[in-house]
Design a protein around this motif. Sequence first.
Motif, mmCIF file in Angstrom:
data_model
loop_
_atom_site.group_PDB
_atom_site.id
_atom_site.type_symbol
_atom_site.label_atom_id
_atom_site.label_comp_id
_atom_site.label_asym_id
_atom_site.label_seq_id
_atom_site.Cartn_x
_atom_site.Cartn_y
_atom_site.Cartn_z
ATOM 1 N N ALA A 1 0.770 -1.005 -0.682
ATOM 2 C CA ALA A 1 0.348 -0.027 0.060
ATOM 3 C C ALA A 1 1.644 1.467 -0.248
ATOM 4 N N PRO A 2 0.708 2.880 -0.719
ATOM 5 C CA PRO A 2 -0.759 2.213 -1.602
ATOM 6 C C PRO A 2 -0.604 1.921 -2.994
ATOM 7 N N ALA A 3 0.523 1.899 -3.239
ATOM 8 C CA ALA A 3 0.146 0.877 -4.862
ATOM 9 C C ALA A 3 -0.909 -0.101 -5.434
ATOM 10 N N ASP A 4 -1.955 -0.459 -4.661
ATOM 11 C CA ASP A 4 -3.160 -1.437 -5.170
ATOM 12 C C ASP A 4 -4.105 -0.119 -5.141
ATOM 13 N N ALA A 5 -3.750 1.078 -4.303
ATOM 14 C CA ALA A 5 -5.311 2.054 -5.285
ATOM 15 C C ALA A 5 -5.105 1.909 -6.859
ATOM 16 N N ASP A 6 -6.464 1.800 -7.128
ATOM 17 C CA ASP A 6 -7.097 1.536 -8.620
ATOM 18 C C ASP A 6 -7.173 2.859 -9.047
#
Length: 559
Positions: free
Chosen positions: A357-362
């Motif tokens: 996270a936060p690389a999982d944000a769309d």
Amino acid sequence: MKRYLFLAFLLLSTVSTLAQQKYWLEAPLDKRGWIESPGCRGILMSSIDWDALPLPALSERAYQRRERQRIPIRQTDYSHRDPSFEAKLKDIGLEIHGYSRWFNSYSISLPSEDFNLEELKALYTDREVELIPVRTLGRLEAPQTSPVLDETPIPSAAAAPTSHLYNYGQAWAQTEMVHGEALHDLGYDGSGMLIGVIDGAFFNADNIGPLYQVFQQGRVLATYDFVNGDTNVFRPVGSHGTRVWSIMAADLEPQFVGSAPRASYVLLRSEDDESESKVEEDNWIFAMEFADSMGVDVINSSLGYNVFDTDPSYFPSDMEGRTAIVTRGAVMAHRVGMVVMNSAGNSGASSWRIITAPADADSILSIGAVDSLGQVAAFSSRGPTADGRIKPDVSAQGVLTAHLGTSGTVTRGNGTSFSSPLLAGFVTCFWQANPNATNYEIMDWVRQSASHYARPNNDIGYGIPNFQFAMELSGTLSPNPSIFYPNPSAGALYVKMKSDEKATYQIIDINGRVIADGTLGFARNDRILFPLGAANGLYQVRVIQGDEVTVEKVLLQRP
């Protein structure tokens, strides 16, 4: 119906215990209210007493960014921070780490496990306080790979071409890989754009010559240290922020030139270089809101969160774009019109393996790392997200990436921490070239320009961007006068060049392998044939004619 105060949206393990003491606490909403308007400056209604309303926590530049993208002023643009309410929280023993206007909440710590919740309930008259467990967070041992740094000065053996606006020196290979020089050659160097760098300490950044000149030229608009609560981001506790910033900002011709050498910057320290705790996620949110208020266009965050020293850590299943507070903050940053670039993480070779996270944000660009040949780095965190989305979004050189060390010499290091700022600078220059585009359009063109756009994977996402191609996609740059047709091709590709001089060609697959090569003798031999065994998919066709190299992406689509 009762209104409940959600005291924890992160860290509660059970309803019956206060064993975990770090929470977010929703603040009472300002009774003067707010107005969400279709325009940015509000609805002109004579019945509204504008002087009685709180002012949005936005600079003129932040207003302008919203206006360009037709983003309305929302409740989250107003601060409802209440000093008297904060005093009451402190009176009952709560520690306040900060306030978020995006979530209208305070980051707090309870004084002890046996804290009397009734004291907190008494502060609210319009709702009840109830502990709601969002998720039980366990601890998973997942060692992360920190960037590997080499402080040995690089010998100037690899000479960069002198036919471009800048002599990139040791930054040439990482620049040419994404064709960032195409932006600089046209004068798009970040001028007039504002980049927010959220990172660890920026030790010595104010003394290194190539970075000190950014201060001298007035292009560092603000600094703030959210760990210590002051403007000194230069403490000698770490140099990660300095190295990351240099990849964008440094101009040390002919030794090194960054990806956005004329941009302006806001330097924000959210990371405690000496520990890893949940408070750092809170600092990241506060830094993001600060950047929003300043009117930042592009954010680079070479940070990621999954495992903490003492606080409960995340599970891989939590990397689905909705759980981590920093991920929610990244989505909010996109909502207000910023482009957020975040390193995918360095856990690819560990038991964790996937993005953090936060690389999982769309709604952001998560950046993976490749080597100088375009192959995925072993350490680069992979996808997909827990809900099945492709991650990272795109990738750039993160193996032996050239940057400045704390002494001001050019060094190399490994990490998605370095591939992210490399792209963040060029994305900023690309947005400078397309000033009327929205943040969504900028991100979409970057993805479309990338090498694996037709066949993305969870190693490097949509691939390695090509900013010359992105300029063509956006309509800012006319397509190359050389023509490859038809595209898609059923196996035969005709080539038209600007002259009839003989040329050589290569067909390169998505793994960087040359699957065919040969000679073109215009105008009689102007056809390239794909090998019979070549699978349908995206290929790169490279034609070299004299001093000119023409590269085209061609989709092979046999019946």
